[in-house]
Structure formats: C-alpha cells, structure tokens
Scaffold this motif. Structure first.
Motif, PDB file in Angstrom:
ATOM      1  N   GLU A  79      -4.493  11.586   9.753  1.00 36.37           N
ATOM      2  CA  GLU A  79      -3.472  11.450  10.792  1.00 36.37           C
ATOM      3  C   GLU A  79      -2.604  10.197  10.627  1.00 36.37           C
ATOM      4  N   HIS A  80      -3.182   9.095  10.135  1.00 37.07           N
ATOM      5  CA  HIS A  80      -2.472   7.806  10.186  1.00 37.07           C
ATOM      6  C   HIS A  80      -2.208   7.124   8.848  1.00 37.07           C
ATOM      7  N   GLU A  81      -2.729   7.644   7.754  1.00 35.04           N
ATOM      8  CA  GLU A  81      -2.624   6.917   6.486  1.00 35.04           C
ATOM      9  C   GLU A  81      -1.183   6.554   6.130  1.00 35.04           C
ATOM     10  N   THR A  87     -12.140  10.081   7.724  1.00 32.84           N
ATOM     11  CA  THR A  87     -11.237  11.033   7.091  1.00 32.84           C
ATOM     12  C   THR A  87     -10.228  11.576   8.090  1.00 32.84           C
ATOM     13  N   ARG A  88     -10.668  11.910   9.288  1.00 31.21           N
ATOM     14  CA  ARG A  88      -9.753  12.400  10.318  1.00 31.21           C
ATOM     15  C   ARG A  88      -8.695  11.343  10.637  1.00 31.21           C
ATOM     16  N   HIS A 109       0.819  -1.215   0.000  1.00 28.80           N
ATOM     17  CA  HIS A 109       0.000   0.000   0.000  1.00 28.80           C
ATOM     18  C   HIS A 109       0.852   1.264   0.000  1.00 28.80           C
ATOM     19  N   GLN A 110       1.845   1.318   0.849  1.00 22.54           N
ATOM     20  CA  GLN A 110       2.605   2.541   1.024  1.00 22.54           C
ATOM     21  C   GLN A 110       3.408   2.926  -0.214  1.00 22.54           C
ATOM     22  N   SER A 111       3.843   1.954  -1.002  1.00 21.82           N
ATOM     23  CA  SER A 111       4.676   2.262  -2.157  1.00 21.82           C
ATOM     24  C   SER A 111       3.873   2.483  -3.439  1.00 21.82           C
TER      25      SER A 111
END
Length: 89
Positions: free
Chosen positions: A36-38, A31-32, A5-7
């Motif tokens: 903050e954490h995605e 969404t909040r 996911h991150q790449s």
C-alpha cells in the motif's frame, strides 16, 4: 538522478527482500504495508523501516502489536512514526 530509495530500483527490491520475515504474522503485516505505501515512503521512512527489519521476528511482533516500544538504536522519532503507520495498516 537522485540517490534515494524511490529512484533506485535496486534499493526498492532490497527493501522488499528485507521485509520477508520468518513469522507469518509479521510477513503479512509488513507486506500489506509495503503493498500500500512503498511508492510513497520517504528516505527517512525507509531508514526507519530498515531499522525495524534488523530486529528479530519476536521483537518486531512485540512492536507491531504494541506490546513494547522501540529501544536502543530503534528508539528514534521517525521509527516511532513509521511504527504507528505499520500498526494502523
């Protein structure tokens, strides 16, 4: 490059799109949390998040407000763990 996911910017955009909800309350909470954490979500957490996004808005709201606990395909340890983080957001 790893296939996580991150790449992958496409996967990240898809996750953000799936987070858009019909109920304003759900939309605000989710969404909040993503704001903050995605960037730090693991692939296991992304899987848990995706499973939660498959639920109806009313089912998701009940889970976020701790009125109910996950059942069926969402009743997994990593879903419970992410749900605890969402509830605390």
């Amino acid at each position: 490059m790893s296939d996580n996911h991150q790449s992958d910017p496409v996967k990240r955009a898809r996750l953000r799109w799936r987070a858009r909800r019909g109920l304003l309350e759900n939309d605000l909470i989710v969404t909040r949390f993503l704001d903050e954490h995605e960037a730090s979500l693991t692939d296991e957490e992304v899987d848990a998040f995706s499973r939660l996004m498959e639920l109806s808005d009313n089912e998701l709201m009940d889970l976020l407000l701790a009125r109910k606990e996950p059942v069926g395909e969402a009743d997994l340890p990593h879903v419970h763990a992410l749900l605890a983080r969402l509830r605390a957001a």
